[in-house]
Design a protein around this motif. Structure first.
Motif: not given
Ligand SMILES: [Zn+2]
Ligand SMILES: [Zn+2]
Length: 141
Positions: A84-89, A97-102
């Protein structure tokens, strides 16, 4: 340079050279890596997810994720190695982080930069005003 430190994993005092864990934990990790790797090598396990690897090998998911992050287990070889992405999972296979979060974070940083730049400009304008004020003040006397 070698120095004494506490192992990140077990807390034992050890001579730190390059790793953040002691020799015992390192050996333990290597052993677990072998187990995971041998498991993944089997064609039937190629598409295993991290929780399936955990079920199949008993190696902690956290450690498996660490191997993926260190790129010792590659997502292009094993397509379901995501965590999971540390921000949105959202599931990711690289970094924290996933691309959209970064992207969002970069955007936020850019906005912060702009704000700082505007604040800087206002500061300059204020100084300019103050200078003009004093200039006018002088001529009026
Ligand atoms: Zn994310
Ligand atoms: Zn240790």
């Amino acid at each position: 340079m070698a120095e004494l430190d506490n192992c990140m994993n077990c807390g034992k005092l050890y001579v730190r050279v390059t790793r953040t864990i002691c020799q015992d934990c390192y050996k333990e990790e290597e052993k677990k890596f072998r187990i995971v790797y041998d498991f993944m090598k089997k064609r039937i396990n190629r598409e295993a997810t991290i929780s399936e690897i955990y079920e199949g090998t008993g190696v902690e998911e956290e450690l498996i994720i660490k191997f993926v992050k260190e790129k010792r287990l590659r997502a292009n070889q094993f397509p379901n190695l995501n965590y999971p992405c540390e921000r949105c999972g959202d599931p990711i296979t690289d970094g924290k982080l996933c691309t959209s979060c970064s992207k969002t974070l970069t955007k936020e940083l850019e906005i912060q930069d702009e704000i700082t730049a505007i604040e800087q400009r206002i500061d300059d304008e204020d100084r300019e005003k103050v200078r003009t004020y004093f200039a006018i003040d002088k001529t009026n006397k």
